[in-house]
Design a protein around this motif. Structure first.
Motif, PDB file in Angstrom:
ATOM      1  N   GLU A 185       1.026  -1.170  -0.093  1.00 14.00           N
ATOM      2  CA  GLU A 185      -0.061  -0.065   0.118  1.00 14.00           C
ATOM      3  C   GLU A 185       1.065   1.131   0.002  1.00 14.00           C
ATOM      4  O   GLU A 185       0.527   2.263  -0.665  1.00 14.00           O
ATOM      5  CB  GLU A 185      -1.024  -0.001   1.193  1.00 14.00           C
ATOM      6  CG  GLU A 185      -1.913   1.296   1.379  1.00 14.00           C
ATOM      7  CD  GLU A 185      -2.642   1.320   2.588  1.00 14.00           C
ATOM      8  OE1 GLU A 185      -3.488   2.275   2.527  1.00 14.00           O
ATOM      9  OE2 GLU A 185      -2.184   0.453   3.704  1.00 14.00           O
ATOM     10  N   LYS A 186       1.824   1.387   0.833  1.00 12.52           N
ATOM     11  CA  LYS A 186       2.870   2.459   1.059  1.00 12.52           C
ATOM     12  C   LYS A 186       3.389   2.691  -0.457  1.00 12.52           C
ATOM     13  O   LYS A 186       3.652   3.648  -0.833  1.00 12.52           O
ATOM     14  CB  LYS A 186       3.734   2.279   2.014  1.00 12.52           C
ATOM     15  CG  LYS A 186       3.126   2.277   3.547  1.00 12.52           C
ATOM     16  CD  LYS A 186       4.027   2.474   4.556  1.00 12.52           C
ATOM     17  CE  LYS A 186       3.812   2.596   5.778  1.00 12.52           C
ATOM     18  NZ  LYS A 186       4.586   2.622   6.768  1.00 12.52           N
ATOM     19  N   GLU A 187       3.821   1.462  -1.227  1.00  9.61           N
ATOM     20  CA  GLU A 187       4.591   1.392  -2.199  1.00  9.61           C
ATOM     21  C   GLU A 187       3.848   2.023  -3.212  1.00  9.61           C
ATOM     22  O   GLU A 187       4.318   3.030  -4.069  1.00  9.61           O
ATOM     23  CB  GLU A 187       5.094   0.225  -2.690  1.00  9.61           C
ATOM     24  CG  GLU A 187       5.770   0.221  -4.036  1.00  9.61           C
ATOM     25  CD  GLU A 187       6.189  -1.286  -4.457  1.00  9.61           C
ATOM     26  OE1 GLU A 187       6.801  -1.353  -5.674  1.00  9.61           O
ATOM     27  OE2 GLU A 187       5.922  -2.312  -3.808  1.00  9.61           O
ATOM     28  N   PHE A 188       2.702   1.676  -3.569  1.00 11.33           N
ATOM     29  CA  PHE A 188       1.614   2.395  -4.374  1.00 11.33           C
ATOM     30  C   PHE A 188       1.175   3.648  -4.054  1.00 11.33           C
ATOM     31  O   PHE A 188       1.222   4.590  -5.016  1.00 11.33           O
ATOM     32  CB  PHE A 188       0.327   1.344  -4.535  1.00 11.33           C
ATOM     33  CG  PHE A 188       0.674   0.147  -5.396  1.00 11.33           C
ATOM     34  CD1 PHE A 188       1.150   0.006  -6.313  1.00 11.33           C
ATOM     35  CD2 PHE A 188       0.094  -0.953  -4.538  1.00 11.33           C
ATOM     36  CE1 PHE A 188       1.343  -1.210  -6.987  1.00 11.33           C
ATOM     37  CE2 PHE A 188       0.236  -2.527  -5.065  1.00 11.33           C
ATOM     38  CZ  PHE A 188       0.803  -2.479  -6.295  1.00 11.33           C
ATOM     39  N   LEU A 189       1.125   4.032  -2.992  1.00 13.59           N
ATOM     40  CA  LEU A 189       0.974   5.629  -2.730  1.00 13.59           C
ATOM     41  C   LEU A 189       1.889   6.515  -2.938  1.00 13.59           C
ATOM     42  O   LEU A 189       1.744   7.429  -3.446  1.00 13.59           O
ATOM     43  CB  LEU A 189       0.425   5.649  -1.049  1.00 13.59           C
ATOM     44  CG  LEU A 189      -1.052   4.920  -0.649  1.00 13.59           C
ATOM     45  CD1 LEU A 189      -1.051   5.056   0.800  1.00 13.59           C
ATOM     46  CD2 LEU A 189      -2.102   5.698  -1.359  1.00 13.59           C
ATOM     47  N   SER A 190       3.111   5.997  -2.603  1.00 12.64           N
ATOM     48  CA  SER A 190       4.433   6.608  -3.062  1.00 12.64           C
ATOM     49  C   SER A 190       4.218   7.016  -4.546  1.00 12.64           C
ATOM     50  O   SER A 190       4.430   8.004  -4.975  1.00 12.64           O
ATOM     51  CB  SER A 190       5.519   5.934  -2.571  1.00 12.64           C
ATOM     52  OG  SER A 190       6.684   6.815  -2.784  1.00 12.64           O
ATOM     53  N   LEU A 191       4.000   5.946  -5.355  1.00  8.87           N
ATOM     54  CA  LEU A 191       4.125   6.006  -6.819  1.00  8.87           C
ATOM     55  C   LEU A 191       3.035   7.009  -7.478  1.00  8.87           C
ATOM     56  O   LEU A 191       3.252   7.705  -8.252  1.00  8.87           O
ATOM     57  CB  LEU A 191       4.026   4.730  -7.526  1.00  8.87           C
ATOM     58  CG  LEU A 191       5.122   3.795  -7.271  1.00  8.87           C
ATOM     59  CD1 LEU A 191       4.727   2.578  -7.732  1.00  8.87           C
ATOM     60  CD2 LEU A 191       6.135   4.293  -8.051  1.00  8.87           C
ATOM     61  N   ILE A 192       1.907   6.789  -6.682  1.00  4.54           N
ATOM     62  CA  ILE A 192       0.774   7.733  -6.946  1.00  4.54           C
ATOM     63  C   ILE A 192       1.024   9.167  -6.592  1.00  4.54           C
ATOM     64  O   ILE A 192       0.628   9.993  -7.634  1.00  4.54           O
ATOM     65  CB  ILE A 192      -0.636   7.210  -6.318  1.00  4.54           C
ATOM     66  CG1 ILE A 192      -1.245   6.141  -6.714  1.00  4.54           C
ATOM     67  CG2 ILE A 192      -1.960   8.419  -6.381  1.00  4.54           C
ATOM     68  CD1 ILE A 192      -2.285   5.384  -6.122  1.00  4.54           C
ATOM     69  N   SER A 193       1.584   9.506  -5.679  1.00  7.47           N
ATOM     70  CA  SER A 193       1.962  10.791  -5.485  1.00  7.47           C
ATOM     71  C   SER A 193       2.960  11.332  -6.327  1.00  7.47           C
ATOM     72  O   SER A 193       2.680  12.802  -6.705  1.00  7.47           O
ATOM     73  CB  SER A 193       2.711  10.660  -3.959  1.00  7.47           C
ATOM     74  OG  SER A 193       3.090  11.949  -3.576  1.00  7.47           O
ATOM     75  N   LYS A 194       3.704  10.584  -6.803  1.00  7.31           N
ATOM     76  CA  LYS A 194       4.844  10.943  -7.892  1.00  7.31           C
ATOM     77  C   LYS A 194       4.214  11.436  -9.363  1.00  7.31           C
ATOM     78  O   LYS A 194       4.447  12.235 -10.003  1.00  7.31           O
ATOM     79  CB  LYS A 194       5.870  10.040  -8.236  1.00  7.31           C
ATOM     80  CG  LYS A 194       6.872   9.809  -6.983  1.00  7.31           C
ATOM     81  CD  LYS A 194       7.926   8.535  -7.246  1.00  7.31           C
ATOM     82  CE  LYS A 194       8.685   8.584  -6.225  1.00  7.31           C
ATOM     83  NZ  LYS A 194       9.824   7.543  -6.373  1.00  7.31           N
ATOM     84  N   ASP A 195       2.964  10.496  -9.523  1.00  4.88           N
ATOM     85  CA  ASP A 195       2.266  10.766 -10.699  1.00  4.88           C
ATOM     86  C   ASP A 195       1.255  12.242 -10.699  1.00  4.88           C
ATOM     87  O   ASP A 195       1.571  12.895 -11.654  1.00  4.88           O
ATOM     88  CB  ASP A 195       1.035   9.604 -10.883  1.00  4.88           C
ATOM     89  CG  ASP A 195       1.699   8.370 -11.334  1.00  4.88           C
ATOM     90  OD1 ASP A 195       2.588   8.400 -11.870  1.00  4.88           O
ATOM     91  OD2 ASP A 195       0.785   7.347 -11.369  1.00  4.88           O
ATOM     92  N   ILE A 196       1.000  12.355  -9.449  1.00 11.50           N
ATOM     93  CA  ILE A 196       0.158  13.562  -9.283  1.00 11.50           C
ATOM     94  C   ILE A 196       1.045  14.688  -9.038  1.00 11.50           C
ATOM     95  O   ILE A 196       0.608  15.725  -9.932  1.00 11.50           O
ATOM     96  CB  ILE A 196      -0.650  13.608  -7.564  1.00 11.50           C
ATOM     97  CG1 ILE A 196      -1.514  12.285  -7.744  1.00 11.50           C
ATOM     98  CG2 ILE A 196      -1.194  14.817  -7.398  1.00 11.50           C
ATOM     99  CD1 ILE A 196      -2.258  12.164  -6.405  1.00 11.50           C
ATOM    100  N   GLN A 197       2.167  14.617  -8.788  1.00 11.70           N
ATOM    101  CA  GLN A 197       3.124  15.747  -8.799  1.00 11.70           C
ATOM    102  C   GLN A 197       3.586  16.202 -10.381  1.00 11.70           C
ATOM    103  O   GLN A 197       3.625  17.292 -10.589  1.00 11.70           O
ATOM    104  CB  GLN A 197       4.696  15.412  -7.993  1.00 11.70           C
ATOM    105  CG  GLN A 197       4.350  15.188  -6.602  1.00 11.70           C
ATOM    106  CD  GLN A 197       5.450  14.859  -6.018  1.00 11.70           C
ATOM    107  OE1 GLN A 197       6.579  14.575  -6.420  1.00 11.70           O
ATOM    108  NE2 GLN A 197       5.340  14.346  -4.707  1.00 11.70           N
TER     109      GLN A 197
END
Length: 245
Positions: A46-58
Motif C-alpha cells: 500500500e505504501k509503495e503504491f501510494l508513493s508512486l501515485i504521489s509522484k504521478d500527481i506531482q
C-alpha cells in the motif's frame, strides 16, 4: 524366552487437556503470525503504491501549471481575435485577423501521468488502500481527469470544424508566407503586412468560422476550470498520502 513389553501408565484427563491446549496455542499462534505477515506485506505494498501515485500527481500538477500558462495566453489571443471581428477591424486591417486566427490552431493539451495508478489497478485497485479518505480523494481526482479528457476531446472537435471554416475565409498563401518558422507556437507566426485580402467577405462564411471559434473559446475556459480543480484535488491528495506514509 519371554519378552516383556514396557507398560505405560494411562494418561489422566489433565495431561490430555494440557496437550490439547499446547496444540491449540501452537496453531493459533501460527495463524496470528501468518495473518500479521500478510498484513505487513499488504501495508508495505500500500505504501509503495501510494508513493508512486504521489509522484504521478506531482507530474500532473506540473503539467497543469504549464497547460494553464498557455491556455491563459490563448484566452488573450481569443480576446484580440474577438475584437478584430466585433469591431470590424478585419475589414480595414486584415493582418491581425490573419495573425490571431492562425495562432488559435496551436494547442497545448493536458496528458496525465498514470504509471502508479495503473500498477495499483493491475494489483487489485482501491481494495489495497485502507484509508477511506484517500480512497474518496482518488475517486474525485480520477473524475476530474475524466472531465478534462472529455472537454479536451470536445475542444478538438470544435478546432477541426474551425479549421475547415478557416479554409473558406483565410488565404493559405498569406498564412504560409507569414508562418515564421516550421515549429508552430503562439509566437512563431508573423503579422501579415499590407492588409492582404481574405478569400471571402461573405458574412455567412465568416459567421460559421466565428461560431466555431466561439465554442472553442468557451471550451478553453471549461478545461481551465477543471485543471484548477484537479490541481487543488491533487495537492490535497498528496497531503493525505504523506500523512499515511
Amino acid at each position: 524366552m519371554e519378552v516383556h513389553h514396557p507398560h505405560h501408565a494411562p494418561k489422566n484427563w489433565k495431561e490430555y487437556l494440557s496437550e490439547f491446549f499446547m496444540l491449540f496455542m501452537a496453531v493459533t499462534l501460527g495463524f496470528f503470525v501468518e495473518n500479521y505477515r500478510e498484513h505487513f506485506i499488504e501495508r508495505a505494498r500500500e505504501k509503495e503504491f501510494l508513493s508512486l501515485i504521489s509522484k504521478d500527481i506531482q507530474m500532473d500538477i506540473s503539467m497543469v501549471d504549464s497547460n494553464l500558462y498557455y491556455r491563459n495566453i490563448r484566452a488573450e489571443i481569443s480576446k484580440e481575435f474577438t475584437k478584430n471581428f466585433t469591431d470590424d477591424e478585419y475589414k480595414k486591417n486584415s493582418g491581425p485577423f490573419y495573425y490571431n486566427g492562425r495562432r488559435l490552431h496551436v494547442r497545448y493539451l493536458f496528458e496525465r501521468t498514470d504509471a502508479g495508478f495503473q500498477l495499483m489497478k493491475n494489483a487489485g485497485g482501491l481494495r489495497l488502500i485502507h484509508n477511506p479518505k484517500i480512497i474518496q480523494a482518488i475517486q474525485h481526482y480520477e473524475n476530474s481527469i475524466s472531465a478534462i479528457e472529455k472537454f479536451q476531446e470536445g475542444e478538438m472537435n470544435y478546432l477541426r470544424e474551425y479549421s475547415k471554416a478557416n479554409a473558406e475565409v483565410f488565404d493559405v498563401k498569406v498564412l504560409m508566407k507569414y508562418a515564421g518558422s516550421n515549429v508552430s507556437n503562439y509566437t512563431s507566426n508573423l503579422i501579415p503586412q499590407g492588409n492582404p485580402p481574405l478569400l471571402t467577405y461573405d458574412r455567412a462564411k465568416i459567421n460559421v468560422m466565428m461560431a466555431q471559434f466561439f465554442a472553442m473559446d468557451k471550451s478553453n475556459y471549461v478545461v481551465m476550470h477543471f485543471e484548477e480543480k484537479l490541481k487543488k484535488e491533487g495537492q490535497d491528495l498528496i497531503e493525505l498520502i504523506e500523512t499515511a506514509l
